[in-house]
Design an enzyme around this catalytic site. Structure first.
Site, short mmCIF file in Angstrom:
data_model
loop_
_atom_site.label_atom_id
_atom_site.label_comp_id
_atom_site.label_asym_id
_atom_site.label_seq_id
_atom_site.Cartn_x
_atom_site.Cartn_y
_atom_site.Cartn_z
N ASP A 34 0.37 -2.75 12.27
CA ASP A 34 0.83 -3.15 10.94
C ASP A 34 1.12 -4.66 10.95
OD1 ASP A 34 2.61 -1.66 8.35
OD2 ASP A 34 2.70 -3.81 8.75
N ARG B 143 0.84 -1.18 0.00
CA ARG B 143 0.00 0.00 0.00
C ARG B 143 0.88 1.23 0.00
NH1 ARG B 143 -4.66 0.93 4.38
NH2 ARG B 143 -2.86 1.43 5.66
N ASP C 208 4.67 -5.82 9.69
CA ASP C 208 5.74 -5.47 10.62
C ASP C 208 5.70 -6.35 11.87
OD1 ASP C 208 6.79 -3.58 8.97
OD2 ASP C 208 5.90 -1.86 10.00
N THR D 231 -0.88 7.55 -0.91
CA THR D 231 -2.18 7.45 -1.58
C THR D 231 -3.05 6.34 -1.00
OG1 THR D 231 -1.40 5.84 -3.19
CG2 THR D 231 -1.10 8.17 -3.75
C1 PRP Z 1 -1.28 -4.40 4.61
C2 PRP Z 1 -2.13 -5.65 4.76
C3 PRP Z 1 -2.95 -5.63 3.52
C4 PRP Z 1 -3.18 -4.15 3.28
C5 PRP Z 1 -4.56 -3.80 3.70
O1 PRP Z 1 -0.22 -4.65 3.76
O2 PRP Z 1 -1.38 -6.82 4.95
O3 PRP Z 1 -2.33 -6.22 2.40
O4 PRP Z 1 -2.21 -3.47 4.08
O5 PRP Z 1 -4.83 -2.49 3.43
P1 PRP Z 1 -5.91 -2.03 2.35
O6 PRP Z 1 -7.14 -2.87 2.59
O7 PRP Z 1 -6.12 -0.58 2.68
O8 PRP Z 1 -5.34 -2.22 1.00
P2 PRP Z 1 0.92 -3.56 3.45
O9 PRP Z 1 0.53 -2.71 2.29
O10 PRP Z 1 1.24 -2.84 4.73
O11 PRP Z 1 2.12 -4.43 2.95
P3 PRP Z 1 3.01 -5.51 3.71
O12 PRP Z 1 2.12 -6.72 3.94
O13 PRP Z 1 4.09 -5.78 2.74
O14 PRP Z 1 3.48 -4.92 5.00
N1 URA Z 2 -2.55 -2.73 7.03
C1 URA Z 2 -2.19 -3.18 8.25
O1 URA Z 2 -1.22 -3.96 8.37
N2 URA Z 2 -2.88 -2.76 9.31
C2 URA Z 2 -3.93 -1.92 9.21
O2 URA Z 2 -4.54 -1.57 10.24
C3 URA Z 2 -4.28 -1.47 7.92
C4 URA Z 2 -3.59 -1.89 6.84
#
Ligand code: PRP
Ligand code: URA
Length: 209
Positions: free
Chosen positions: A200, A104, A203, A108
């Site tokens: 997160d 994400r 993380d 944006t």
């Molecule tokens: C997080 C999560 C989802 C997304 C959800 O991933 O694991 O994939 O955000 O958010 P959304 O519904 O608003 O799209 P992130 O983009 O943080 O990536 P990562 O798993 O690599 O940390």
């Molecule tokens: N992605 C995450 O990992 N946590 C949230 O709360 C939203 C998006």
């Protein structure tokens, strides 16, 4: 419209509380996500079709049931979805595993796709798309688009925690995709994080910041 199923099994709810807890460290967080994924996989497969077969027990030949229907594919959305895969494979070890890499954009909040690798026989499989979080819904919507573009016709989406905004957006974009969640939370905050959520997910799973 797609259906939304909340898995309110006491074990799932109990473990989810410790997953949410800010004091839970990486090792325990990872173990708990794995355990909840197994429990959710048990619930999500409840409607799998069966067919009759014959089996010879030490006593006599008898009729018994085995799984029928399409084969399964599990697709984690990278990164955090990876944390749910092994838990599902404990119950469905023969499932093929695809990967969709999305992150994400922090400004944006729109998903950016960087990797896709799926089983060759996409059209012949029932897919379970997994990600711990459904926040704005952008990532899940994009991942379903990606699966459909490559020929998938049967997709379920499974996550730990969803925001109402994400559920609504996914339902609107993909009315054929049923949504399976462990908890429906209150809302998104100004940074697109689920409230109260768990922070997160990527993380916390991988110990990054
Ligand atoms: C997080 C999560 C989802 C997304 C959800 O991933 O694991 O994939 O955000 O958010 P959304 O519904 O608003 O799209 P992130 O983009 O943080 O990536 P990562 O798993 O690599 O940390
Ligand atoms: N992605 C995450 O990992 N946590 C949230 O709360 C939203 C998006």
């Amino acid at each position: 419209m797609p259906k939304v199923f909340v898995f309110d099994h006491p074990l799932i709810q109990h473990k989810l509380t410790y997953i949410r807890d800010v004091k839970t460290g990486t090792k325990e967080f990872r173990e708990l996500v794995d355990e909840v994924a197994t429990l959710m996989a048990f619930e999500i497969t409840r409607e799998m079709p069966l067919e009759e077969t014959e089996v010879e027990t030490p006593v006599q030949l008898t009729k018994s049931k085995v799984l029928a229907g399409k084969k399964l594919g599990i697709v984690p959305i990278l990164r955090a979805g990876i944390g749910m895969v092994d838990g599902i494979l404990k119950l469905i070890p023969a499932a093929k595993v695809g990967h969709i890499g999305l992150y994400r954009d922090p400004e944006t909040l729109k998903p950016v796709e960087y990797y896709v690798k799926l089983p060759a026989d996409v059209a012949e499989r029932d897919f379970i798309l997994v990600d711990p979080m459904l926040a704005t819904g952008g990532s899940a919507i994009e991942a379903v688009n990606s699966l459909k573009t490559r020929g998938a016709t049967s997709i379920k989406f499974m996550c730990l925690i969803a925001a109402p905004e994400g559920v609504e957006a996914l339902q609107k974009a993909h009315p054929d995709v049923d949504i399976y969640i462990a908890a429906l939370d209150e809302k998104l905050n100004d940074h697109g994080y689920i409230v109260p959520g768990l922070g997160d997910a990527g993380d916390r799973l991988f110990g990054t910041k």
